[in-house]
Design a protein around this motif. Structure first.
Motif, mmCIF file in Angstrom:
data_model
loop_
_atom_site.group_PDB
_atom_site.id
_atom_site.type_symbol
_atom_site.label_atom_id
_atom_site.label_comp_id
_atom_site.label_asym_id
_atom_site.label_seq_id
_atom_site.Cartn_x
_atom_site.Cartn_y
_atom_site.Cartn_z
ATOM 1 N N HIS A 23 0.834 -1.209 0.000
ATOM 2 C CA HIS A 23 0.000 0.000 0.000
ATOM 3 C C HIS A 23 0.866 1.255 0.000
ATOM 4 O O HIS A 23 0.678 2.160 -0.817
ATOM 5 N N ALA A 24 1.820 1.309 0.921
ATOM 6 C CA ALA A 24 2.693 2.485 1.015
ATOM 7 C C ALA A 24 3.482 2.686 -0.274
ATOM 8 O O ALA A 24 3.586 3.811 -0.787
ATOM 9 N N ALA A 25 4.037 1.601 -0.819
ATOM 10 C CA ALA A 25 4.805 1.700 -2.065
ATOM 11 C C ALA A 25 3.917 2.149 -3.213
ATOM 12 O O ALA A 25 4.304 3.001 -4.021
ATOM 13 N N ALA A 26 2.726 1.585 -3.302
ATOM 14 C CA ALA A 26 1.819 1.924 -4.403
ATOM 15 C C ALA A 26 1.389 3.378 -4.347
ATOM 16 O O ALA A 26 1.365 4.067 -5.376
ATOM 17 N N VAL A 27 1.066 3.866 -3.156
ATOM 18 C CA VAL A 27 0.652 5.266 -3.025
ATOM 19 C C VAL A 27 1.819 6.194 -3.382
ATOM 20 O O VAL A 27 1.644 7.191 -4.087
ATOM 21 N N LYS A 78 8.917 -8.756 -7.749
ATOM 22 C CA LYS A 78 9.033 -10.182 -7.444
ATOM 23 C C LYS A 78 7.676 -10.850 -7.240
ATOM 24 O O LYS A 78 7.553 -12.054 -7.372
ATOM 25 N N GLN A 79 6.660 -10.043 -6.931
ATOM 26 C CA GLN A 79 5.310 -10.585 -6.761
ATOM 27 C C GLN A 79 4.442 -10.348 -8.000
ATOM 28 O O GLN A 79 3.225 -10.502 -7.954
ATOM 29 N N ARG A 80 5.081 -9.916 -9.064
ATOM 30 C CA ARG A 80 4.403 -9.666 -10.344
ATOM 31 C C ARG A 80 3.315 -8.604 -10.247
ATOM 32 O O ARG A 80 2.295 -8.681 -10.927
ATOM 33 N N LEU A 81 3.565 -7.625 -9.392
ATOM 34 C CA LEU A 81 2.662 -6.493 -9.289
ATOM 35 C C LEU A 81 3.210 -5.294 -10.065
ATOM 36 O O LEU A 81 2.569 -4.250 -10.140
ATOM 37 N N TRP A 100 -1.429 -1.679 -11.955
ATOM 38 C CA TRP A 100 -2.334 -1.046 -10.995
ATOM 39 C C TRP A 100 -3.516 -1.935 -10.663
ATOM 40 O O TRP A 100 -3.954 -1.999 -9.511
ATOM 41 N N ALA A 101 -4.063 -2.634 -11.658
ATOM 42 C CA ALA A 101 -5.221 -3.503 -11.403
ATOM 43 C C ALA A 101 -4.849 -4.625 -10.433
ATOM 44 O O ALA A 101 -5.606 -4.926 -9.503
ATOM 45 N N ALA A 102 -3.684 -5.227 -10.616
ATOM 46 C CA ALA A 102 -3.243 -6.305 -9.716
ATOM 47 C C ALA A 102 -2.959 -5.763 -8.316
ATOM 48 O O ALA A 102 -3.273 -6.414 -7.311
ATOM 49 N N ILE A 103 -2.375 -4.572 -8.246
ATOM 50 C CA ILE A 103 -2.100 -3.953 -6.948
ATOM 51 C C ILE A 103 -3.412 -3.678 -6.224
ATOM 52 O O ILE A 103 -3.558 -3.984 -5.033
ATOM 53 N N LEU A 104 -4.392 -3.127 -6.944
ATOM 54 C CA LEU A 104 -5.690 -2.850 -6.322
ATOM 55 C C LEU A 104 -6.354 -4.130 -5.842
ATOM 56 O O LEU A 104 -6.950 -4.155 -4.765
ATOM 57 N N GLU A 105 -6.254 -5.193 -6.614
ATOM 58 C CA GLU A 105 -6.838 -6.470 -6.204
ATOM 59 C C GLU A 105 -6.203 -6.950 -4.898
ATOM 60 O O GLU A 105 -6.897 -7.389 -3.982
ATOM 61 N N ARG A 106 -4.880 -6.828 -4.808
ATOM 62 C CA ARG A 106 -4.173 -7.234 -3.584
ATOM 63 C C ARG A 106 -4.605 -6.372 -2.398
ATOM 64 O O ARG A 106 -4.843 -6.873 -1.295
ATOM 65 N N LEU A 107 -4.736 -5.060 -2.630
ATOM 66 C CA LEU A 107 -5.143 -4.161 -1.549
ATOM 67 C C LEU A 107 -6.594 -4.391 -1.137
ATOM 68 O O LEU A 107 -6.927 -4.307 0.050
ATOM 69 N N ARG A 108 -7.462 -4.697 -2.104
ATOM 70 C CA ARG A 108 -8.861 -4.986 -1.760
ATOM 71 C C ARG A 108 -8.962 -6.247 -0.909
ATOM 72 O O ARG A 108 -9.736 -6.291 0.049
ATOM 73 N N PHE A 125 -6.664 1.260 3.946
ATOM 74 C CA PHE A 125 -6.477 0.627 2.639
ATOM 75 C C PHE A 125 -7.422 1.258 1.609
ATOM 76 O O PHE A 125 -7.023 1.528 0.475
ATOM 77 N N GLN A 126 -8.680 1.482 1.998
ATOM 78 C CA GLN A 126 -9.668 2.018 1.062
ATOM 79 C C GLN A 126 -9.271 3.393 0.529
ATOM 80 O O GLN A 126 -9.513 3.696 -0.630
ATOM 81 N N GLU A 127 -8.653 4.223 1.369
ATOM 82 C CA GLU A 127 -8.200 5.537 0.905
ATOM 83 C C GLU A 127 -7.173 5.387 -0.222
ATOM 84 O O GLU A 127 -7.239 6.084 -1.235
ATOM 85 N N GLY A 128 -6.215 4.491 -0.033
ATOM 86 C CA GLY A 128 -5.219 4.242 -1.078
ATOM 87 C C GLY A 128 -5.834 3.634 -2.321
ATOM 88 O O GLY A 128 -5.477 4.001 -3.448
ATOM 89 N N ILE A 129 -6.775 2.730 -2.138
ATOM 90 C CA ILE A 129 -7.466 2.097 -3.265
ATOM 91 C C ILE A 129 -8.198 3.162 -4.086
ATOM 92 O O ILE A 129 -8.097 3.188 -5.313
ATOM 93 N N ARG A 130 -8.914 4.060 -3.411
ATOM 94 C CA ARG A 130 -9.634 5.128 -4.128
ATOM 95 C C ARG A 130 -8.668 6.023 -4.894
ATOM 96 O O ARG A 130 -8.913 6.380 -6.048
ATOM 97 N N PHE A 131 -7.561 6.405 -4.255
ATOM 98 C CA PHE A 131 -6.573 7.282 -4.893
ATOM 99 C C PHE A 131 -6.022 6.635 -6.168
ATOM 100 O O PHE A 131 -6.002 7.243 -7.234
ATOM 101 N N ILE A 132 -5.582 5.393 -6.064
ATOM 102 C CA ILE A 132 -5.001 4.703 -7.219
ATOM 103 C C ILE A 132 -6.057 4.475 -8.296
ATOM 104 O O ILE A 132 -5.808 4.690 -9.486
ATOM 105 N N ASP A 133 -7.246 4.070 -7.884
ATOM 106 C CA ASP A 133 -8.314 3.806 -8.844
ATOM 107 C C ASP A 133 -8.658 5.068 -9.630
ATOM 108 O O ASP A 133 -8.745 5.049 -10.857
#
Length: 132
Positions: free
Chosen positions: A19-23, A57-60, A81-89, A103-111
């Motif tokens: 989450h932190a890395a993705a944001v 390494k996790q194919r994200l 991004w889609a795979a990252i969001l799936e993992r975060l969801r 988590f939802q705040e980061g999911i909304r931002f990325i989405d």
């Protein structure tokens, strides 16, 4: 039971790191056209190493290498991004309410930043009569 709890804590810790890395990457990607990292810059080198360990390494995410001059390489990161969001969801579903909201705040931002935009901005949507 203790082993199961340990695994759950480890999975949530990993999800929090993702989450932190993705944001961070999403924010950086909004400021730059490409997510390019130059290992000769210590800050970039640290982020690149952590991102490869955590996401590639996790194919994200995928990483491309480009030699810009003899022996000097830069790396372009392409998050999935889609795979990252799936993992975060999934992590949000498994987390307690306070952590799930984080988590939802980061999911909304990325989405909103990367997945909610139209594929072809110049094309008209036949279902939207308000476009000109």
């Amino acid at each position: 039971l203790l082993e199961q709890e340990r695994e759950q804590i480890q999975a949530q810790s990993e999800a929090l790191a993702i989450h932190a890395a993705a944001v961070y990457l999403a924010s950086r990607n909004l400021a730059q056209d490409k997510l390019r990292f130059d290992p000769e810059i210590s800050h970039d080198d640290e982020i690149l190493d952590a991102t490869i360990d955590l996401l590639v390494k996790q194919r994200l995410a995928a990483v491309e290498t480009e030699e810009v001059k003899d022996g000097h390489f830069v790396y372009t990161l392409e998050p999935d991004w889609a795979a990252i969001l799936e993992r975060l969801r999934t992590a949000a579903d498994e987390a307690g309410p306070e952590v799930a909201e984080w988590f939802q705040e980061g999911i909304r931002f990325i989405d909103e930043a990367f997945l909610a935009r139209p594929e072809h901005p110049g094309k008209q949507d036949p279902n939207n009569s308000h476009q000109e």
